[in-house]
Design an enzyme around this catalytic site. Structure first.
Site, PDB file in Angstrom:
ATOM      1  N   HIS A 240       0.699  -1.350   0.080  1.00  0.00           N
ATOM      2  CA  HIS A 240       0.043   0.034   0.137  1.00  0.00           C
ATOM      3  C   HIS A 240       0.899   1.047  -0.058  1.00  0.00           C
ATOM      4  O   HIS A 240       0.563   2.362  -0.715  1.00  0.00           O
ATOM      5  CB  HIS A 240      -0.955   0.055   1.240  1.00  0.00           C
ATOM      6  CG  HIS A 240      -1.969   1.252   0.937  1.00  0.00           C
ATOM      7  ND1 HIS A 240      -2.917   1.182   0.173  1.00  0.00           N
ATOM      8  CD2 HIS A 240      -1.870   2.394   1.364  1.00  0.00           C
ATOM      9  CE1 HIS A 240      -3.689   2.351   0.213  1.00  0.00           C
ATOM     10  NE2 HIS A 240      -2.826   3.227   1.129  1.00  0.00           N
ATOM     11  N   ASP A 244       0.721   4.334  -2.544  1.00  0.00           N
ATOM     12  CA  ASP A 244       0.448   5.891  -2.295  1.00  0.00           C
ATOM     13  C   ASP A 244       1.419   6.376  -2.931  1.00  0.00           C
ATOM     14  O   ASP A 244       1.484   7.578  -3.597  1.00  0.00           O
ATOM     15  CB  ASP A 244       0.690   5.933  -0.755  1.00  0.00           C
ATOM     16  CG  ASP A 244      -0.603   5.766   0.135  1.00  0.00           C
ATOM     17  OD1 ASP A 244      -1.799   5.551  -0.574  1.00  0.00           O
ATOM     18  OD2 ASP A 244      -0.471   5.341   1.448  1.00  0.00           O
ATOM     19  N   HIS A 267       3.497  10.192   3.062  1.00  0.00           N
ATOM     20  CA  HIS A 267       3.033  11.111   2.040  1.00  0.00           C
ATOM     21  C   HIS A 267       3.886  12.488   1.900  1.00  0.00           C
ATOM     22  O   HIS A 267       4.053  12.931   0.989  1.00  0.00           O
ATOM     23  CB  HIS A 267       1.649  11.545   2.316  1.00  0.00           C
ATOM     24  CG  HIS A 267       0.284  10.454   1.902  1.00  0.00           C
ATOM     25  ND1 HIS A 267       0.352   9.954   0.615  1.00  0.00           N
ATOM     26  CD2 HIS A 267      -0.397   9.933   2.909  1.00  0.00           C
ATOM     27  CE1 HIS A 267      -0.600   9.058   0.369  1.00  0.00           C
ATOM     28  NE2 HIS A 267      -1.104   8.888   1.936  1.00  0.00           N
TER      29      HIS A 267
HETATM   30 ZN    ZN Z   1      -3.340   5.233   0.773  1.00  0.00          ZN
END
Ligand code: ZN
Length: 302
Positions: A240, A244, A267
């Site tokens: 995951h 992202d 992020h």
């Molecule tokens: Zn995500």
């Protein structure tokens, strides 16, 4: 030729498609439409609830991103774009109008799989405008404390990612994968769901986040067990993070030929790498496929 990509021309969706779902952070029900767009227009989000305010999905409009990827304009924003953008970028959808009647992209099952399926339902249409690729020629790195992310020259888009959490079920996970083909993304990353820790959920909610979060759209880790019935991959968590990352790099607007190596990133660091690449024009060039084909002799795979 091993990897003969059939499509080196800019693409959009062949027809309009739509879906509806809950926003992870807002908890609101949101309707989304994907609509064909003119070649060269890029991916543009449209807030139909704000009189059609348009926000391009690019670095000039990137907002602060700690829990989700956000783009903003005129004091308004669209949040949680990363799972949709990872699918759009990996399927080489260059131009697209995304209409939303709320502040974020629906979370659906917490992965990119429903977006890939929606794009497949729409079908893709090639234009006669050639696509450019972003070729990394020199390493670019950013770091924060012991977290680090770098990109190196590579003939394809490839990612090595490591996470290391102080949690009995998570710990250290590392994966390297070629993600050059849409099918690589579909099989290796698109089903991997977002994850969170049960102990963090209350704090997120106190900050007005994760209001729409549930076991339907996130893997939730308790102290010593996973609250969901099962995982989709043994290493779903690191997959995951790679998903992202791909969504965050999509704000560069061109498919990348580079190998990204990330250690404990997220992020914020993904966004800082994208921005540093953007601001380091001596580390890359843009070129269409044809010019590059001569040196692209073989396919590497994990
Ligand atoms: Zn995500």
């Amino acid at each position: 030729m091993y990897y003969e990509l059939p499509m080196h021309y800019r693409q959009t969706v062949a027809g309009q498609v739509s879906l509806e779902g809950i926003g992870l952070h807002s908890g609101e029900k949101i309707a989304m439409k994907l609509i064909p767009a003119e070649p060269g227009s890029g991916v543009v989000f449209v807030r139909t609830d704000l009189g059609g305010l348009t926000i391009p999905a690019d670095l000039d409009h990137a907002g602060p991103s700690f829990y989700a990827t956000v783009i903003q304009k005129d004091g308004e924003s669209v949040s949680t774009i990363e799972h949709l953008m990872a699918a759009v970028y990996s399927l080489r959808v260059d131009d697209l109008r995304v209409e939303l009647d709320g502040v974020e992209v629906p979370i659906l099952d917490g992965s990119s799989r429903p977006f890939v399926e929606l794009l497949n339902t729409a079908g893709l249409k090639q234009s006669s405008v050639e696509r450019s690729y972003l070729h990394i020629t020199r390493p670019v790195s950013v770091s924060h404390e012991d977290k680090k992310i770098s990109v190196y020259p590579c003939r394809e888009y490839r990612v090595t990612y490591a996470i290391d959490f102080d949690h009995p079920l998570l710990g250290y996970q590392e994966l390297t994968a070629s993600l050059w083909h849409a099918d690589d993304f579909y099989r290796k990353l698109s089903p991997a769901r977002t994850f969170t820790f049960e102990k963090d959920v209350e704090a997120l909610r106190r900050n007005g986040l994760a209001k729409g979060g549930s076991l339907e759209n996130a893997v939730v880790l308790g102290e010593d067990r996973i609250l969901n019935p099962g995982l989709r991959f043994q290493d779903e968590f690191v997959r995951h993070k790679m998903l992202d990352l791909t969504g965050d790099l999509s704000l560069l607007r061109y498919p990348m030929r580079g190998h990204v190596i990330a250690y404990r990133a997220g992020h914020d660091l993904h966004a800082r790498l994208a921005r540093k690449i953007h601001e380091s024009p001596d580390s890359w060039y843009l070129a269409p496929w044809r010019e590059e084909e001569r040196s692209a002799a073989g396919r590497f795979d994990a």
